[in-house]
Enzyme design. Structure first.
Site, mmCIF file in Angstrom:
data_model
loop_
_atom_site.group_PDB
_atom_site.id
_atom_site.type_symbol
_atom_site.label_atom_id
_atom_site.label_comp_id
_atom_site.label_asym_id
_atom_site.label_seq_id
_atom_site.Cartn_x
_atom_site.Cartn_y
_atom_site.Cartn_z
ATOM 1 N N GLY A 1 8.487 -2.866 -36.314
ATOM 2 C CA GLY A 1 8.841 -3.270 -34.962
ATOM 3 C C GLY A 1 7.736 -3.065 -33.959
ATOM 4 O O GLY A 1 7.986 -2.912 -32.762
ATOM 5 N N SER A 2 6.473 -3.105 -34.425
ATOM 6 C CA SER A 2 5.343 -2.791 -33.556
ATOM 7 C C SER A 2 4.964 -3.932 -32.627
ATOM 8 O O SER A 2 4.309 -3.718 -31.615
ATOM 9 C CB SER A 2 4.124 -2.424 -34.408
ATOM 10 N N GLY A 3 5.314 -5.169 -32.991
ATOM 11 C CA GLY A 3 4.868 -6.320 -32.213
ATOM 12 C C GLY A 3 3.496 -6.808 -32.619
ATOM 13 O O GLY A 3 2.922 -7.677 -31.956
ATOM 14 N N LEU A 4 2.956 -6.284 -33.724
ATOM 15 C CA LEU A 4 1.630 -6.678 -34.210
ATOM 16 C C LEU A 4 1.695 -7.644 -35.386
ATOM 17 O O LEU A 4 0.663 -7.941 -36.006
ATOM 18 C CB LEU A 4 0.819 -5.435 -34.615
ATOM 19 N N SER B 1 3.228 -7.130 -38.308
ATOM 20 C CA SER B 1 2.978 -6.400 -39.549
ATOM 21 C C SER B 1 3.817 -6.907 -40.720
ATOM 22 O O SER B 1 3.331 -6.946 -41.861
ATOM 23 C CB SER B 1 3.215 -4.903 -39.343
ATOM 24 N N ASP C 1 2.511 -15.516 -36.735
ATOM 25 C CA ASP C 1 2.083 -14.312 -37.436
ATOM 26 C C ASP C 1 1.512 -14.617 -38.813
ATOM 27 O O ASP C 1 0.498 -14.040 -39.227
ATOM 28 C CB ASP C 1 3.248 -13.332 -37.578
#
Length: 350
Positions: free
Chosen positions: A111-114, A116, A161
């Site tokens: 849930g980092s927003g990166l 992943s 992403d």
């Protein structure tokens, strides 16, 4: 292309990404009807998958992030039940006809927003595919990863992403009914270095957990909400403007665009902004950040700040005092890659 299985470990990595502008315009159904565009860069945090062929008919999976292991019988039906579903979906997609050891890790919390999760799917496909003798282009990897997440698993989300992780680098990515176009940005090295040194990542301490954020955005587009469509149109236009500002080396205007984009994005759906995120964002701005945003779908994860020369340190210190651990940013321009096993020395045994 497909050859026979490769004996020996294959290590694949795929970079995580920062989405500067355009996020949300890559989420169906918007791209097909209006066309989306995202400006993003991959960074030196990665998702890693190490795969090797086993002598038996077992798929052995270990996730360092989840502190979890699982064993499946090769070729047996795999049911999605909330436990290691991304791994199961990749195994179903590849259907390797042999046993497999698979070790997984990422440089970012869930849930980092990166991006992943998508990067991990890309890395898994690359590693497990390579040991099966398959090689794919970045576009093929990205589309397979998209299919695993959005079609096989039915996870709501966009398309940026997977393409960022597979291609790597600083890109302007366009999404439309006719497909996806990844356009690498030819930005002078000096501008890239200045941009890199101006960025600060701040961890909110809370991963994104509200999956309903994207559902509310999708519903707004599907129902023809004037507010949703106007916001997404403005977000797409801003991505184009920020692309041009980067090419011109105007980082002051670029930073202002980050702030404008965050103000637009928070109007898309309830839950994107939270009181805690707003508090941290205010801390960063008051400490001297010229602009910033919450990464990913919102609701939690990392905040990104862009600072004038000499202000990155004070901004990071203020955010640390407020309870948000910070780190600098390093860019990655390689995209997904994997290493074949080293050749055996002459005369070595089997």
């Amino acid at each position: 292309m497909r050859a026979g299985p490769v004996h020996g470990a294959i290590r694949a990595v795929a970079p995580l990404r920062l989405s500067f502008a355009g996020g949300g315009t890559d989420v169906p159904p918007y791209p097909a009807s209006h066309g989306g565009a995202v400006l993003s860069v991959t960074i030196d945090r990665t998702a890693t998958a190490v795969a090797s062929v086993r002598d038996d008919a077992t798929w052995q999976v270990s996730s360092l992030d989840l502190m979890a292991t699982a064993t499946y019988t090769a070729g047996a039906p795999l049911e999605f039940d909330g436990h290691l579903d991304l791994v199961k979906a990749v195994l179903r997609e590849l259907d390797p006809g042999h046993g497999l050891d698979l070790l997984l890790a990422t440089d970012s919390p869930p849930g980092s927003g990166l991006g992943s999760s998508s990067a991990l799917v890309v890395a898994m496909l690359a590693a497990a595919g390579a040991v099966a003798g398959r090689t794919w282009t970045p576009a093929e990897l990205a589309w397979r990863a998209w299919h695993v997440e959005r079609v096989d698993l039915g996870i709501e989300g966009g398309m940026q992403d997977q393409f960022a992780a597979a291609f790597g680098g600083l890109n302007y990515i366009e999404f439309g009914a006719g497909g996806v176009e990844v356009r690498p940005m030819r930005v002078p090295a000096g501008t890239l270095a200045e941009l890199e040194s101006s960025l600060v990542l701040a961890w909110s301490g809370r991963g994104r957990t509200d999956a309903g954020i994207l559902r509310r955005q999708v519903d707004g587009v599907a129902k023809g909400s004037a507010t949703s469509l106007a916001s997404l149109g403005a977000i797409r236009a801003l991505a184009e403007a920020m692309r041009d500002e980067l090419l011109a080396g105007d980082l002051a205007a670029f930073a202002e665009g980050l702030h404008a984009g965050w103000e637009l994005k928070r109007r898309l759906a309830d839950g994107i902004a939270t009181p805690w995120l707003d508090e941290l964002y205010a801390v960063g701005r008051e400490a001297g950040a010229a602009g910033g945003k919450v990464l990913g779908a919102g609701g939690g994860g990392f905040l990104l700040f862009c600072c004038p020369p000499g202000r990155s340190g004070p901004v990071a210190e203020a955010l640390e005092r407020a309870g948000a651990p910070c780190s600098p940013v390093g860019f990655d321009f390689q995209g997904a890659r994997w290493a074949a096993p080293a050749p055996r020395p002459a005369g070595a045994g089997p």
